[in-house]
Enzyme design. Structure first.
Site: not given
Ligand code: 5GP
Length: 179
Positions: A107, A157, A169
């Site tokens: 993300d 999502v 999950r």
């Molecule tokens: P980042 O560090 O890239 O912002 O986030 C990564 C983590 O955020 C992912 O491994 C996940 O656990 C959580 N995450 C980010 N977007 C989503 C989403 O749309 N749905 C869910 N369930 N988790 C997300």
């Protein structure tokens, strides 16, 4: 077995089980080619990445090891805090090894950036990153992704390993949650 009744009305299917499985076959073939002469260690990032890792490795035709790390950046909130903590460190020694990190979703990219820095310090031979999902419009740091299942838009999502407040999950498809 069909547990789709766990998906409430406001969940809309974004990626079906068949599309997920087809994409895993393609990624598995790619990884098999790229690592045919090595025995990579695949590191699943808990909790979200466990189903992706379990299904993906069964499409890979080379010997491999698995290990897991658990990191947290979100808690139960839907926006990244930017503070990444290691909740379960790596067990394997990855020095000189070929490593593939397996994430559920990228993300902001902050978790991946953190992992890249942390794992490079152990001096692996190759360090590659696989993610089932990527939200390019949300990614705010440069990330190097080697294997991407699907690019998705900026929506929350769930399913296929991804949670909604630690639940859902076990859904077999990927859903968008409509607020
Ligand atoms: P980042 O560090 O890239 O912002 O986030 C990564 C983590 O955020 C992912 O491994 C996940 O656990 C959580 N995450 C980010 N977007 C989503 C989403 O749309 N749905 C869910 N369930 N988790 C997300």
């Amino acid at each position: 077995m069909n547990n789709e009744k766990l998906a409430p009305e406001n969940f809309k299917v974004l990626i079906s089980e068949a599309r997920i499985q087809q994409r895993l076959r393609e990624l598995g073939a790619e990884i098999s080619r790229d690592f045919q002469d090595s025995k990579p260690i695949m590191i699943g990032i808990l909790n979200g990445g466990f189903i992706f890792l379990a299904d993906l490795i069964r499409h890979i035709e080379t010997d491999l090891e698995i290990d897991f790390m658990r990191i947290s950046s979100y808690g139960n909130h839907k926006e990244s805090t930017g503070h990444v903590k290691v909740l379960k460190p790596l067990s394997a020694d990855i020095n000189g090894r070929d490593v593939i990190v397996v994430e559920d979703i990228v993300d902001s990219g902050l978790s991946l950036q953190f992992l890249e820095k942390l794992l490079s310090a152990f001096r692996p031979n190759r360090l590659k990153f696989a993610t089932l999902l990527h939200k390019p419009s949300k990614t705010r740091v440069p990330v190097r992704l080697d294997y991407v299942g699907f690019e998705v838009e900026d929506k929350y999502v769930v399913g296929y390993g991804l949670d909604e407040e630690q639940l859902k999950r076990n859904l077999r498809q990927i859903y968008v949650v409509n607020e």
